[in-house]
Design a protein around this motif. Structure first.
Motif, short mmCIF file in Angstrom:
data_model
loop_
_atom_site.label_atom_id
_atom_site.label_comp_id
_atom_site.label_asym_id
_atom_site.label_seq_id
_atom_site.Cartn_x
_atom_site.Cartn_y
_atom_site.Cartn_z
N ILE A 43 0.89 -1.17 0.00
CA ILE A 43 0.00 0.00 0.00
C ILE A 43 0.93 1.21 0.00
O ILE A 43 1.84 1.28 0.84
CB ILE A 43 -0.93 0.01 1.23
N TYR A 44 0.74 2.13 -0.91
CA TYR A 44 1.68 3.25 -1.11
C TYR A 44 3.11 2.75 -1.28
O TYR A 44 4.06 3.36 -0.79
CB TYR A 44 1.60 4.25 0.05
N GLY A 45 3.28 1.59 -1.93
CA GLY A 45 4.63 1.08 -2.20
C GLY A 45 5.30 0.46 -0.99
O GLY A 45 6.48 0.13 -1.06
N TYR A 105 -1.60 6.35 -5.74
CA TYR A 105 -0.22 5.85 -5.81
C TYR A 105 -0.13 4.90 -7.00
O TYR A 105 -0.98 4.05 -7.15
CB TYR A 105 0.18 5.13 -4.52
N PRO A 106 0.90 4.96 -7.83
CA PRO A 106 1.95 5.98 -7.80
C PRO A 106 1.44 7.33 -8.30
O PRO A 106 0.40 7.41 -8.98
CB PRO A 106 3.00 5.41 -8.75
N HIS B 241 10.98 6.97 3.91
CA HIS B 241 10.17 5.78 3.62
C HIS B 241 8.78 6.16 3.12
O HIS B 241 8.09 5.35 2.51
CB HIS B 241 9.99 4.92 4.88
N THR B 242 8.36 7.39 3.45
CA THR B 242 6.95 7.74 3.21
C THR B 242 6.80 8.99 2.33
O THR B 242 5.80 9.69 2.43
CB THR B 242 6.20 7.97 4.55
N TYR B 243 7.79 9.26 1.49
CA TYR B 243 7.69 10.43 0.60
C TYR B 243 6.39 10.41 -0.21
O TYR B 243 5.84 11.45 -0.54
CB TYR B 243 8.85 10.43 -0.39
N LEU B 244 5.92 9.21 -0.56
CA LEU B 244 4.77 9.12 -1.47
C LEU B 244 3.44 8.94 -0.75
O LEU B 244 2.40 8.77 -1.38
CB LEU B 244 5.00 8.01 -2.49
N LEU B 314 14.52 10.80 -7.05
CA LEU B 314 14.92 9.43 -7.39
C LEU B 314 14.03 8.42 -6.66
O LEU B 314 13.66 7.38 -7.21
CB LEU B 314 16.39 9.19 -7.00
N ASN B 315 13.67 8.76 -5.43
CA ASN B 315 12.80 7.90 -4.63
C ASN B 315 11.46 7.66 -5.32
O ASN B 315 10.85 6.59 -5.21
CB ASN B 315 12.60 8.54 -3.25
N LEU B 316 11.01 8.68 -6.08
CA LEU B 316 9.75 8.58 -6.83
C LEU B 316 9.75 7.33 -7.71
O LEU B 316 8.72 6.68 -7.89
CB LEU B 316 9.62 9.84 -7.69
N PHE B 317 10.91 6.97 -8.25
CA PHE B 317 11.01 5.82 -9.15
C PHE B 317 11.46 4.54 -8.43
O PHE B 317 11.06 3.45 -8.80
CB PHE B 317 11.99 6.14 -10.29
N THR B 318 12.31 4.68 -7.42
CA THR B 318 12.86 3.47 -6.77
C THR B 318 11.95 2.93 -5.67
O THR B 318 12.03 1.77 -5.32
CB THR B 318 14.24 3.76 -6.14
N HIS B 319 11.07 3.81 -5.13
CA HIS B 319 10.18 3.39 -4.04
C HIS B 319 9.30 2.22 -4.49
O HIS B 319 8.77 2.22 -5.60
CB HIS B 319 9.30 4.57 -3.63
N GLY B 320 9.20 1.22 -3.62
CA GLY B 320 8.34 0.07 -3.95
C GLY B 320 8.99 -0.90 -4.92
O GLY B 320 8.32 -1.78 -5.46
#
Lengths: 121, 440
Positions: A43-45, A105-106, B241-244, B314-320
């Motif tokens: 959830i949210y990555g 998300y995303p 960890h929670t930018y998004l 960068l985290n926008l793409f690498t997160h998850g």
């Protein structure tokens, strides 16, 4: 402590999707934890990597929960069949609906700044 | 338990948890690439078993070291040896109950602490006992505290604080709002990792002080400055960890700024590179030092990776993606485990007056690190592939995972190599740890 208190209150004040957090969604949340869904889903990555992120799993299919219902009912090649009854499936879908309505998300529309920050548009 | 034996019993148990935890990791990885493999213990059970066992390894080994080192090197008899025994049995009993709940499929918590929340109570009790014993022991010390005593105390305090925070979700104010729940969950987890880093890095500084014979290692201004920097990151750096997650933007900006202070640590590593190599030549005959040297290599790699993925753009793409897993595996195995194994062999060396036979350990060390490097690179490539296809194509999740699968196959094979390396080290360490004086 003071910093934590600010995070607990104004830092996380967020009302979007609140009306979807019904008693059924609340029960769904408990089931989500009982069956350890986060072990495979995100959830949210945040969570496991075996299955897809579930933040907008319902709206990605045009708010049609038929596919999610079928997965929950029978499992898939990778997802076990948890032998859920109809009431449990309804609860889990209500919880997924709440998460779906609460955010995106995303992030799809954004601007990157020279300092490396991200502005959501 | 005798005053030194109690620490060794914690450490011996932790080594068993390490071997079993890495074995469970191999099982989970195999289930990732071969769906349906070993269905008796499916992935949603093997993953939490793996995570709980390796977290137990880190905590128990670090705690065992603290119980062992305080009376032996600071002439500080433990405040209560009986409390140590109670602490041990609560820790082990709760651990077995948690493992049993996973095997039985009884969950109820959240990621990393998936057990029924009632089991959080004995965990809190065991840490309170540890805190009482630790602080009652070290407050008797006269004179200036070396930095590692502050670090161990800080680690204990922040474990308790963040573990309580991680369980706030049981109250509806926190649990009924997805954004508040996830934000606070990761605030707690970020700081909780910082708390065990305090215990482990404190152990590393203690070992360097003892190996070099230079007391300034633990009392220099630089040591305290780095402790302070680590503490600031522990308290405020978690939000990368929670930018998004749609929490207040200031949380993200603040965490971004704090995370970038780690550039100072990176600069220090590069600045000290030559003296690190000189020290390596001087102490390379010591097994414990070889483990510490391996951890320095991993600190460098993981710090670079951490700094990159802490940049929001960068985290926008690498997160998850699997890049996050590469960072956590590099940190827990490459840094934490190498330091703690250094501590184990420092203690082993003291258990006998004879020269230790360490050929198997050296082979295990090289195998573990070689396998870990392969494992780490394959995860980064898997993460990069997932990030690229998630943002630059219309492929479905299943299609993306199909493209990622070859990297995960390499990751799984490397994971098996990692298990073999760890098994060689553990099987050699256990008899040496409990050898009687004069035995090998």
């Amino acid at each position: 402590m003071a910093y934590s208190a600010v995070v607990y209150t104004s830092g996380t004040e967020y009302a979007r999707g609140d009306s979807f957090f019904t008693e059924e969604a609340k029960r769904g949340k408990q089931l989500f934890q009982k069956y350890n869904c986060i072990s495979c889903h995100q959830i949210y990555g945040l969570g496991g990597y075996m299955g897809p992120d579930l933040t907008n799993a319902l709206s990605n299919r045009g708010d049609d929960d038929a596919v999610a219902r079928a997965f929950l009912k029978s499992g898939t090649g990778k997802m076990p069949n948890f032998n859920l009854d109809e009431s449990e499936i309804d609860g889990l879908l209500a919880y997924l609906k709440y998460i779906d309505k609460a955010g995106t998300y995303p992030i799809e529309h954004y601007e990157l700044s020279p300092l490396g920050t991200v502005e959501v548009i | 338990m005798s005053k030194f034996q109690s620490g060794k019993i914690f450490i011996g148990t932790s080594l068993l948890a390490l071997a079993l935890g890495v074995f469970m990791g191999c099982l989970a990885a195999l289930q990732f690439v071969v769906p349906g493999f070993f269905e008796i213990l499916p992935f949603f059970k093997s993953r939490p078993l793996h995570v709980s066992l390796v977290i137990s390894w880190i905590f128990m080994c670090a705690i065992g070291g603290v119980y062992y080192y305080l009376p032996r090197y600071h002439n500080l008899p433990l405040f209560s040896p009986k409390l140590v025994a109670v602490h041990y049995w609560i820790f082990v009993g709760t651990g077995l109950a948690i493992l049993g709940s996973y095997v039985a499929g009884r969950f109820g918590g959240r990621e990393y602490w998936e057990f029924p929340p009632i089991l959080a109570i004995p965990i809190i009790v065991s840490w309170v006992l540890f805190a009482v014993n630790y602080f009652k022991t070290v407050f008797r010390k006269k004179g200036k505290w070396p930095v590692y005593l502050w670090m161990w105390g800080t680690g204990i305090f922040f474990f308790l604080y963040t573990f309580l925070e991680a369980n706030l979700w049981v109250f509806s104010y926190f649990g009924d709002n997805i954004v508040r729940e996830i934000t606070i969950q990761w605030k707690a987890y970020g700081a909780l990792v910082g708390s065990w880093n305090m215990l482990v890095y404190g152990t590393a500084i203690f070992l360097m002080e003892r190996i070099s014979g230079n007391p300034k290692v633990g009392t220099s201004k630089m040591a305290y400055a780095l402790f302070f920097l680590g503490l600031v990151n522990l308290m405020f750096g978690w939000a990368h960890h929670t930018y998004l997650v749609p929490s207040a933007p200031w949380i993200r900006y603040f965490a971004y700024a704090v995370s970038m202070t780690e550039l100072l640590i990176l600069a220090r590593i590069i600045w000290n590179w030559k003296s690190t190599l000189d020290t390596a030549r001087k102490f390379k005959h010591l097994m414990s030092y070889q483990f510490l040297l391996a951890s320095e290599f991993w600190i460098f790699l993981n710090l670079v990776l951490a700094l990159l993925i802490s940049v929001p753009a960068l985290n926008l793409f690498t997160h998850g993606t699997h890049i996050t897993v590469a960072h956590s595996m590099g940190s827990t195995i490459g840094i934490n485990t190498m330091i703690l194994l250094g501590s184990v062999f420092f203690i082993c060396r003291e258990s006998t007056t004879k020269k230790l036979k360490l050929k198997g350990v050296k082979m295990g060390l090289w195998l573990t690190n070689g396998a870990l490097l392969t494992f780490w690179i394959s995860l980064i490539l898997a993460g990069y592939t997932k990030a690229r296809l998630s943002t630059g194509s219309d492929l479905s999740f299943q299609q993306i995972m199909h493209e990622v699968a070859p990297y995960l196959m390499v990751f799984t094979i490397a994971g098996i190599g990692l298990f073999l390396g760890i098994a060689m080290i553990v099987s050699s360490a256990l008899p040496k740890l409990f050898a009687k004086e004069g035995e090998e």
